[in-house]
Motif scaffolding. Structure first.
Motif, mmCIF file in Angstrom:
data_model
loop_
_atom_site.group_PDB
_atom_site.id
_atom_site.type_symbol
_atom_site.label_atom_id
_atom_site.label_comp_id
_atom_site.label_asym_id
_atom_site.label_seq_id
_atom_site.Cartn_x
_atom_site.Cartn_y
_atom_site.Cartn_z
ATOM 1 N N ALA A 346 0.834 -1.207 0.000
ATOM 2 C CA ALA A 346 0.000 0.000 0.000
ATOM 3 C C ALA A 346 0.867 1.255 0.000
ATOM 4 C CB ALA A 346 -0.928 -0.005 1.204
ATOM 5 N N MET A 347 1.954 1.214 0.789
ATOM 6 C CA MET A 347 2.866 2.357 0.826
ATOM 7 C C MET A 347 3.453 2.627 -0.558
ATOM 8 S SD MET A 347 6.389 2.728 3.059
ATOM 9 C CE MET A 347 7.261 1.479 2.088
ATOM 10 N N HIS A 348 3.808 1.551 -1.271
ATOM 11 C CA HIS A 348 4.415 1.743 -2.596
ATOM 12 C C HIS A 348 3.377 2.094 -3.659
ATOM 13 C CE1 HIS A 348 8.722 0.935 -2.134
ATOM 14 N NE2 HIS A 348 8.353 0.229 -1.077
ATOM 15 N N VAL A 349 2.142 1.685 -3.475
ATOM 16 C CA VAL A 349 1.091 2.163 -4.389
ATOM 17 C C VAL A 349 0.905 3.665 -4.200
ATOM 18 C CG1 VAL A 349 -1.366 2.063 -4.956
ATOM 19 C CG2 VAL A 349 -0.094 -0.062 -4.548
ATOM 20 N N ARG A 350 0.899 4.125 -2.956
ATOM 21 C CA ARG A 350 0.820 5.574 -2.712
ATOM 22 C C ARG A 350 2.010 6.300 -3.328
ATOM 23 N NH1 ARG A 350 -1.372 3.724 2.284
ATOM 24 N NH2 ARG A 350 0.695 3.626 3.223
ATOM 25 N N ALA A 351 3.164 5.658 -3.310
ATOM 26 C CA ALA A 351 4.376 6.288 -3.828
ATOM 27 C C ALA A 351 4.367 6.426 -5.345
ATOM 28 C CB ALA A 351 5.613 5.504 -3.392
ATOM 29 N N THR A 352 3.462 5.737 -6.036
ATOM 30 C CA THR A 352 3.431 5.867 -7.500
ATOM 31 C C THR A 352 3.113 7.298 -7.928
ATOM 32 O OG1 THR A 352 1.110 5.159 -7.568
ATOM 33 C CG2 THR A 352 2.814 3.460 -7.894
ATOM 34 N N ALA A 353 2.560 8.093 -7.015
ATOM 35 C CA ALA A 353 2.340 9.507 -7.324
ATOM 36 C C ALA A 353 3.662 10.222 -7.577
ATOM 37 C CB ALA A 353 1.598 10.184 -6.162
ATOM 38 N N ASN A 354 4.764 9.665 -7.026
ATOM 39 C CA ASN A 354 6.086 10.266 -7.196
ATOM 40 C C ASN A 354 6.958 9.523 -8.200
ATOM 41 O OD1 ASN A 354 5.492 12.137 -5.101
ATOM 42 N ND2 ASN A 354 6.035 10.591 -3.579
ATOM 43 N N THR A 355 6.666 8.242 -8.451
ATOM 44 C CA THR A 355 7.544 7.458 -9.330
ATOM 45 C C THR A 355 7.117 7.500 -10.792
ATOM 46 O OG1 THR A 355 6.257 5.426 -9.004
ATOM 47 C CG2 THR A 355 8.049 5.867 -7.436
ATOM 48 N N GLY A 356 5.887 7.920 -11.055
ATOM 49 C CA GLY A 356 5.416 7.966 -12.436
ATOM 50 C C GLY A 356 4.705 6.706 -12.882
ATOM 51 N N ALA A 357 4.619 5.701 -12.009
ATOM 52 C CA ALA A 357 3.875 4.488 -12.374
ATOM 53 C C ALA A 357 2.380 4.806 -12.401
ATOM 54 C CB ALA A 357 4.164 3.375 -11.368
ATOM 55 N N SER A 358 1.700 4.332 -13.438
ATOM 56 C CA SER A 358 0.288 4.654 -13.627
ATOM 57 C C SER A 358 -0.602 3.559 -13.040
ATOM 58 C CB SER A 358 -0.019 4.808 -15.114
ATOM 59 O OG SER A 358 0.143 3.557 -15.769
ATOM 60 N N GLU A 359 -1.912 3.822 -13.042
ATOM 61 C CA GLU A 359 -2.855 2.787 -12.611
ATOM 62 C C GLU A 359 -2.786 1.585 -13.541
ATOM 63 O OE1 GLU A 359 -6.786 4.116 -11.818
ATOM 64 O OE2 GLU A 359 -6.153 5.852 -10.622
ATOM 65 N N ASP A 360 -2.563 1.829 -14.814
ATOM 66 C CA ASP A 360 -2.405 0.709 -15.748
ATOM 67 C C ASP A 360 -1.191 -0.130 -15.382
ATOM 68 O OD1 ASP A 360 -4.607 1.494 -17.165
ATOM 69 O OD2 ASP A 360 -3.489 2.511 -18.766
ATOM 70 N N ASP A 361 -0.087 0.543 -14.981
ATOM 71 C CA ASP A 361 1.119 -0.188 -14.579
ATOM 72 C C ASP A 361 0.836 -1.080 -13.373
ATOM 73 O OD1 ASP A 361 2.794 0.952 -16.524
ATOM 74 O OD2 ASP A 361 3.224 2.689 -15.248
ATOM 75 N N ILE A 362 0.117 -0.520 -12.388
ATOM 76 C CA ILE A 362 -0.186 -1.283 -11.175
ATOM 77 C C ILE A 362 -1.036 -2.504 -11.523
ATOM 78 C CG2 ILE A 362 -1.360 -1.203 -8.938
ATOM 79 C CD1 ILE A 362 -0.704 1.844 -8.912
ATOM 80 N N ARG A 363 -2.032 -2.298 -12.391
ATOM 81 C CA ARG A 363 -2.886 -3.418 -12.789
ATOM 82 C C ARG A 363 -2.076 -4.510 -13.480
ATOM 83 N NH1 ARG A 363 -6.103 -0.936 -15.959
ATOM 84 N NH2 ARG A 363 -5.022 -1.483 -17.879
ATOM 85 N N GLU A 364 -1.182 -4.127 -14.393
ATOM 86 C CA GLU A 364 -0.379 -5.125 -15.111
ATOM 87 C C GLU A 364 0.561 -5.875 -14.166
ATOM 88 O OE1 GLU A 364 -0.761 -6.125 -18.269
ATOM 89 O OE2 GLU A 364 -2.513 -4.807 -18.170
ATOM 90 N N ALA A 365 1.112 -5.149 -13.181
ATOM 91 C CA ALA A 365 1.983 -5.813 -12.207
ATOM 92 C C ALA A 365 1.208 -6.878 -11.434
ATOM 93 C CB ALA A 365 2.567 -4.776 -11.244
ATOM 94 N N LEU A 366 -0.029 -6.555 -11.047
ATOM 95 C CA LEU A 366 -0.832 -7.505 -10.288
ATOM 96 C C LEU A 366 -1.334 -8.652 -11.163
ATOM 97 C CD1 LEU A 366 -2.779 -5.004 -8.010
ATOM 98 C CD2 LEU A 366 -0.911 -6.534 -7.350
ATOM 99 N N MET A 367 -1.518 -8.402 -12.446
ATOM 100 C CA MET A 367 -1.866 -9.496 -13.364
ATOM 101 C C MET A 367 -0.730 -10.518 -13.424
ATOM 102 S SD MET A 367 -4.940 -8.948 -14.685
ATOM 103 C CE MET A 367 -5.095 -9.591 -16.367
ATOM 104 N N HIS A 368 0.513 -10.039 -13.414
ATOM 105 C CA HIS A 368 1.661 -10.960 -13.388
ATOM 106 C C HIS A 368 1.685 -11.748 -12.085
ATOM 107 C CE1 HIS A 368 4.404 -10.376 -16.874
ATOM 108 N NE2 HIS A 368 3.617 -9.314 -17.072
ATOM 109 N N VAL A 369 1.320 -11.078 -10.976
ATOM 110 C CA VAL A 369 1.262 -11.781 -9.699
ATOM 111 C C VAL A 369 0.252 -12.939 -9.793
ATOM 112 C CG1 VAL A 369 0.594 -11.565 -7.269
ATOM 113 C CG2 VAL A 369 1.975 -9.781 -8.357
ATOM 114 N N ALA A 370 -0.907 -12.681 -10.411
ATOM 115 C CA ALA A 370 -1.936 -13.719 -10.527
ATOM 116 C C ALA A 370 -1.402 -14.947 -11.252
ATOM 117 C CB ALA A 370 -3.156 -13.157 -11.246
ATOM 118 N N ILE A 371 -0.651 -14.738 -12.313
ATOM 119 C CA ILE A 371 -0.158 -15.866 -13.115
ATOM 120 C C ILE A 371 1.010 -16.567 -12.427
ATOM 121 C CG2 ILE A 371 0.939 -16.508 -15.296
ATOM 122 C CD1 ILE A 371 -2.060 -15.787 -15.465
ATOM 123 N N TYR A 372 1.949 -15.799 -11.870
ATOM 124 C CA TYR A 372 3.199 -16.399 -11.404
ATOM 125 C C TYR A 372 3.256 -16.620 -9.890
ATOM 126 C CZ TYR A 372 4.902 -15.602 -16.097
ATOM 127 O OH TYR A 372 5.067 -15.624 -17.470
#
Length: 403
Positions: A346-372
């Protein structure tokens, strides 16, 4: 002679051996002395280091300015001098009140400090009654009557010999100081109390005591050392309050050994540098508010751990330019979700406001978690991320409505 105007006074300073790439030691001398007390120490240390020396305001050839002072005033003067000389990071070596000034800098500007030598000093020195009595005595009679009692606290009986010209010179140095500047600095010492603040010092620190110091006893210095996470303590034998005059060889050797262990003289990217860089990166990613809260909550118990993660996670991994912060953000969120570390995620999701990672990026990262790593881990990761993003979007909308 070199002088720098800082606010209301001119600060007298000297630099030695200022060659690019050399680690810089900034000496901060004691009450009632000028920067000549460091001559023998510099001779012992040689040209491994570059040196910055200055007379505190109200001492030596520096102007008195407006009295009384605070320790923060003295620290501001030193910081202004370092800025003038374009020195970003420095080893601060403070003696007595100079050690209080060094503590102030380490507490308020930790990114500028590579290491601390806190010599014959403490987190709090003396009592208000003691310092007020000394100030009143100076107002009534000047410095002359204080010289001999101060000499007894400064030096061992073996050093206080009538045939010792260095002792005679130290007496004269004290007697010729500005009474106004001396009493102004007495007030600064009286009002300084870093008892709690030193527990947050993160710079590598050596605490030095003289075994016969009549001003800051070895027990007092050791108490300070015990409060500073990871600090080292050393006691100089046959020595009073001013080791740079009484035992310069042993004094320099103790500090040189400490600095050599840090590899400050030879390493281009020391652990100290990693800590400073780590704090910069950590603030850039997590935000000042988060880091300030974490620093405020740190205690002597977990301070070594805080330093470890700042150096390793933030100063090494996150500070590398091999990946962008957006890339590291996505990978970190995926790993934390896969491991079930949802609070950290959760802390690192909040930090995406500073890192430039988008909501699409977060979704794709979690899709990889689902598979692997498994659907349950990803499912809970989505739940956490949705809540964090919803809270952030609601906060942004509220701000827009109030502006």
């Amino acid at each position: 002679m070199n002088f720098l105007n800082v606010d209301d006074t001119a600060i007298h300073y000297r630099t030695v051996g200022m060659v690019p790439g050399k680690p810089v030691i900034a000496f901060v001398n004691s009450l009632g002395t000028d920067f000549r007390i460091w001559d023998a120490v510099m001779h012992e240390l040689g040209d491994t280091y570059a040196y910055v020396l200055h007379d505190k305001r109200g001492h030596g050839l520096s102007g008195a300015g407006v009295t009384p002072y605070t320790i923060e005033t003295h620290a501001h003067d030193l910081l202004a001098l370092l800025d003038h000389l374009k020195i970003e990071k420095v080893i601060v070596w403070g003696l007595s009140v100079g050690g209080l000034i060094a503590q102030s800098l380490a507490i308020t500007r930790p990114e500028r400090i590579t290491a601390l030598i806190l010599s014959n000093t403490a987190h709090k020195i003396g009592t208000a009654e003691m310092w007020n009595a000394r100030i009143d005595a100076i107002k009534a009679d000047g410095l002359a009557r204080l010289v001999d009692p101060v000499m007894e606290r400064w030096f061992t009986p073996a050093f206080r010999r009538t045939d010792n010209p260095l002792y005679a010179g130290a007496r004269t140095m004290l007697a010729r100081q500005s009474a106004e500047g001396y009493s102004g600095t007495c007030a600064a010492i009286r009002d300084a109390d870093y008892t709690e603040a030193v527990t947050h010092i993160a710079a590598p620190t050596l605490c030095v005591a003289g075994d016969q110091d009549g001003s800051t006893s070895p027990d007092l210095v050791r108490t300070m050392a015990d409060s500073i996470p990871g600090s080292r303590f050393v006691e100089i034998a046959d020595c009073g309050h001013i080791p740079c005059l009484e035992q310069p060889a042993a004094y320099a050797a103790a500090v040189a050994a400490f600095l050599k262990n840090l590899s400050l003289a030879t390493a281009g990217a020391s652990a100290v540098d990693r800590y400073s860089q780590g704090m910069v990166t950590r603030r850039a990613v997590l935000g000042d508010a988060h880091v300030d809260r974490a620093s405020a909550l740190a205690t002597t118990f977990d301070q070594p751990f805080q330093r470890l993660i700042t150096e390793s996670a933030w100063g090494t991994v996150w500070s590398s330019d091999r990946w962008t912060k957006r890339d590291r953000s996505n990978v970190t969120i995926a790993l934390l979700a896969a491991l079930g570390q949802y609070e950290e995620m959760a802390m690192h999701v909040r930090a995406t406001a500073n890192t430039g990672a988008s909501e699409d990026d977060i979704r794709e990262a979690l899709m990889h978690v689902a598979i692997y790593a498994g659907v349950p881990a990803a499912n809970h990761g989505f739940k956490i991320a949705k809540q964090v993003l919803a809270d952030r979007n609601a906060s942004s909308a509220q701000k827009e409505q109030t502006t």
